[in-house]
Scaffold this motif. Structure first.
Motif: not given
Lengths: 368, 564
Positions: B257-264
């Motif tokens: 989730l954090i990884d995706r948040v960073i990407r987002e």
């Protein structure tokens, strides 16, 4: 050794063997009462074994003489227990039966005991393994009292009793019943067996000159001695007694006219009795007629044959069969009558005969 | 996973074991107490029964002795009755003693002796009584004395029996005590075992829970500190293992989730930048639209004016259409006349063509006959060739005959004559063949000339026929063209009529166009106003994009605090 024998018995119980069925016989074989018992036992065993035994297994008779003595009866009982008999037929006298009964009843596999003639009332309390093939003394004494009071119309009398369970039983039931019927008992005196001296009692009775009869509540031998003393004093009153007097008819003239009670008389005219008496006399032509212990013993062996033959040859199975005889099982028709037991091991039907000695034989005079 | 792999099973197993132990303990304790109570009760009952019977027996014997003694001194029916009654009571008590459980053969013998002693005693007293009744007082007294011996023996045996009974009871009580002590020890042992097993179970259970729990607490703290890296949990009981797996899964999902948040967040930042740039472009576009709409407004005004000026054009269009219609009607009349003339000329040319065709067919028939004659001349040529072959064979014959004549010498005169004849024949044949050949050649030449003449005539007839046919075709085409012209003129006339109608419609359309142009002017003005509003909104979008960009940067900074 015990274990091997137990295994053999177990194998025999499971079938497939012709090991004999051991049945104990205990009684005073050396006296006139017990001797016919042994003869009748041997007669029955030979007859049964000649016809196939018990489901093919012969009966092995283990006879032990207790001499009519309670201490001997205890030793005999211990020996029969050690012989691992399936059942015991005996003892004859109430004292010996009461002494030996606890020995047979000890342990978890009590030995069924069929006493042919122990008529003391307390025998009923000797244990559930004890069954009696004769009426109790209470019935003998009561029957005798009734006969004297109603049959002969006598109102006063004296009692001599053998101071043992049998004599006391006859005395107690006789006195109670006679007094209940309005009679008077002038004296009640004990004596000891083996040539009793009752002269003092007779002298006192003679002095009273009121006695119409004399009851001898004892055995045949005692009665013969007492009868001699009575007649020696010129006393002519009727001498009466219980079934212990059985056999007194052979005492000669002195016994003529004696009244006695009996659970069995060899002169009873029934098919079973005629056949038994004929077989007995055929086998033992010089032994005279069989007595009640002999007839009851004869019945006991055939009863055991039927009961053991219809089930497993074990003490427990035999006990269960005896307890239900006459109730769940039909009664057995024997020489002495129809045999079936009540809850205390006594005969459900207790015929007591009144006989009198005539010409050397006991003739039935009344049947209650 | 073993059966003890879960805390629940461990607790159930441990507690069950404890329960079983306590149950066994309770059963053992209760059983022991019950057995001891039962044994004590039996012993007490036996003791009480034995004691009571012994006491009663002693009492009844004593009473009987007293009655027996009393009768000797002062006889009475009552004493005689008492003597008998107490005797019966003594016998009854003794019989009851005989039926007590646990009697040994020694006891039974003792009872037998007691019975005998009592019987002897009773007989002795009874004889003493008889002597007393016979007034033999001294003898009665002696007889009564004789009764004491068996009475003493009876009492002695009774005491011995009682002592043995008491000894057995004492032994039994001692056995019971030993048994109770042993059972007590067993109970204590079971209790200690139960406590030890309970403690061990509790310790093992706590230990089985504590270590995994500590790992889970550490893992939870790690998550709390933002460290979402994999946990690396060791083996643990089933329930805690499920919790650990759940935490591991949660960590994995949080990391994702954090990884995706960073990407987002990055995407949002870029999108915000793009949005800002687009808003600027949009603002510029809005400005251009405003300007274009201004131009449209002006153009729409000019369009209105132009539409108004189109009225004169439409009027001249009507005039032209009327003129075109007259011209077309004249052209239709001319075309009709041309068509009639062309059809007449065509019919004449068709007659000429038929004549020429007959001529051509005659020339072709003559040519055919000439070709037949030529073929017949060919047959003559074949005869000429035969004549030449005969001449050659004659020559050979003559030569052969001359040779044979020479061989025969004098005898060859005949053969010489034959050879001479053959030579003559050969010469004559050749001369005849030459003349025939010349005649045939002359004939060929003449026939060829005639054939060429006829062919030339046929060709000319054919060409003339083709010319007339072509002329007829041209005239036919002229007629069709004239008909077409007529039809076209009719069409033009109808088109001119329709053009006038269309001009009327164009006038109506012009009015509509004028109305639309006026509306366009109003719409252009509205669009100009909307463009102004859009410019304002674009400004707001630009502002929001800036804020969004700033937020995405903050989000990225926040997410960057997690360690994944």
């Amino acid at each position: 050794m015990r274990y091997w024998r137990a295994l053999l018995l177990l194998a025999a119980a499971c079938g497939g063997t012709d090991l004999p069925v051991r049945i104990g016989l205990a009684g005073p074989f050396s006296d006139p009462v017990g001797a016919p018992m042994r003869r009748a036992a041997e007669l029955a065993v030979s007859e049964i074994n000649a016809t196939g035994g018990i489901n093919g297994r012969p009966i092995e008779l283990v006879a032990r003489n207790d001499a009519g003595d309670p201490d001997s009866a205890i030793r005999v009982a211990t020996g029969l227990v050690a012989n691992e008999v399936v059942a015991v037929i005996g003892h004859v006298y109430s004292g010996t039966t009461l002494a030996a009964a606890p020995i047979y009843g000890a342990g978890s596999d009590p030995i069924p005991v069929l006493t042919p003639s122990s008529s003391a009332p307390e025998v009923a309390q000797a244990g559930h393994h004890v069954f009696r093939l004769c009426p109790t003394d209470l019935e003998h004494g009561a029957a005798l009292a009734t006969w004297l009071r109603r049959g002969l119309g006598l109102g006063r009398g004296a009692v001599l009793y053998l101071d043992n369970p049998y004599g006391r039983g006859i005395r107690q039931s006789f006195v109670a019943r006679f007094q209940a019927l309005g009679g008077t008992i002038l004296s009640v005196d004990p004596y000891l067996g083996a040539a009793p001296d009752v002269g003092l009692y007779l002298d006192r009775l003679a002095r009273q000159e009121a006695a119409e009869f004399l009851v001898v509540a004892g055995n045949r031998e005692d009665a013969e001695v007492i009868l001699a003393q009575v007649r020696a004093r010129g006393m002519t009153m009727p001498v009466v007694g219980g079934d212990g007097l059985e056999g007194i008819e052979t005492a000669g003239d002195i016994a003529e006219g004696v009244y006695l009670t009996a659970a069995y008389l060899p002169t009873v005219n029934t098919p079973e009795n005629r056949r038994f008496v004929a077989a007995y006399r055929s086998r033992y032509p010089d032994a005279g007629l069989p007595n009640q212990p002999a007839a009851a013993t004869y019945d006991a062996f055939y009863l055991l044959r039927d009961l053991l033959g219809s089930g497993r040859v074990t003490r427990r199975a035999l006990l269960e069969a005896l307890e239900t005889l006459g109730e769940a099982r039909p009664p057995y028709q024997g020489v002495t009558g129809l045999l079936g037991f009540d809850g205390e091991g006594d005969l459900a039907r207790t015929p007591v005969l009144i006989g009198t000695v005539q010409n050397g034989l006991i003739r039935p005079v009344e049947r209650k | 996973m073993t059966i003890l792999g879960s805390i629940r099973n461990r607790l159930i197993g441990g507690l069950g074991l404890l329960l079983l132990l306590f149950l066994g303990l309770a059963i053992a304790t209760v059983g022991s107490l019950r057995n001891i109570n039962r044994a004590v009760a039996e012993e007490l009952e036996q003791l009480a029964g034995s004691s009571g019977l012994t006491t009663a027996l002693v009492g009844s014997v004593a009473d009987q002795i007293r009655a027996g003694e009393a009768y000797v001194t002062s006889p009475s029916a009552a004493l005689a009755s008492d003597f008998l009654r107490f005797g019966d009571s003594s016998h009854a008590h003794r019989r009851a003693l005989r039926l007590l459980p646990g009697l040994t053969a020694q006891d039974q013998s003792a009872l037998n002796r007691m019975e005998t002693s009592q019987a002897r005693m009773e007989v002795a007293y009874a004889m003493a009584h008889a002597l007393r009744d016979l007034s033999r007082l001294d003898s009665a007294a002696r007889q009564a004395d004789a009764a004491r011996g068996p009475a003493d023996a009876l009492i002695q045996d009774l005491r011995a029996l009682t002592a043995r009974q008491q000894g057995r009871v004492t032994t039994r009580i001692q056995d019971l005590r030993d048994q109770a002590r042993w059972r007590e020890q067993v109970v204590w042992l079971l209790l200690v075992t139960a406590i030890l097993m309970g403690g061990a179970t509790a310790y093992l259970t706590v230990r089985a829970v504590e270590r995994p729990l500590h790992q889970l607490i550490t893992a939870a703290r790690q998550f709390g500190d933002g460290d979402l890296r994999p946990l690396g949990l060791a083996a643990m009981p089933k329930e805690l293992a499920v919790l650990g797996e759940t935490m591991t899964t949660m960590g994995t999902r949080l990391r994702s989730l954090i990884d995706r948040v960073i990407r987002e967040a990055g995407t949002i930042g870029m999108s915000a930048s793009d949005l800002s740039a687009m808003s600027q472009e949009l603002a510029a576009g809005s400005q251009e639209i405003s300007q274009a709409i201004g131009g449209v407004t002006v153009s729409a005004g000019r369009q209105v004016q132009e539409v108004q000026s189109a009225d004169s054009v439409i009027a001249s269009w009507n005039t032209t259409a009327a003129r075109d219609r007259g011209t077309a009607e004249r052209m239709a009349a001319d075309g009709e006349r041309i068509r009639v003339l062309a059809e007449d000329e065509g019919r004449d040319l068709a007659g000429t063509s038929r004549l020429l065709s007959g001529l051509r067919q005659s020339a072709q028939a003559a040519g055919g006959q000439l070709r037949t004659a030529t073929r017949q001349l060919g047959a003559v040529n074949e005869l000429l060739d035969l004549a030449h072959q005969l001449a050659a064979q004659s020559e050979v014959l003559a030569l052969n005959a001359a040779v044979e004549a020479a061989r025969a010498g004098a005898h060859g005169d005949g053969m010489g004559a034959i050879a001479a004849e053959a030579r003559r024949l050969t010469t004559a044949s050749r001369a005849a063949a030459a003349r025939i050949g010349e005649g045939i050649a002359a004939l060929h030449e003449r026939v060829g000339t005639l054939d060429r003449t006829i062919q030339g005539l046929a060709k000319q007839a054919f060409e003339a026929e083709a010319g007339t046919q072509q002329g007829a075709v041209i005239l036919s085409e002229i007629a069709r063209a004239a008909a077409t012209v007529r039809d076209s003129a009719d069409l033009v006339a109808r088109a001119a009529g329709e053009s006038r109608t269309i001009a009327g419609r164009v006038g109506a359309l012009r009015a509509q166009l004028e109305s639309d142009a006026r509306l366009n002017v109003a719409a252009s003005e509205a669009v100009t106003s909307a463009a102004a509003e859009q410019a304002a909104a674009t400004h707001e979008i630009a502002t929001s994009a800036a804020v969004l960009l700033e937020a995405s940067e903050r989000l990225a900074a926040l997410v960057a605090e997690f360690r994944i």
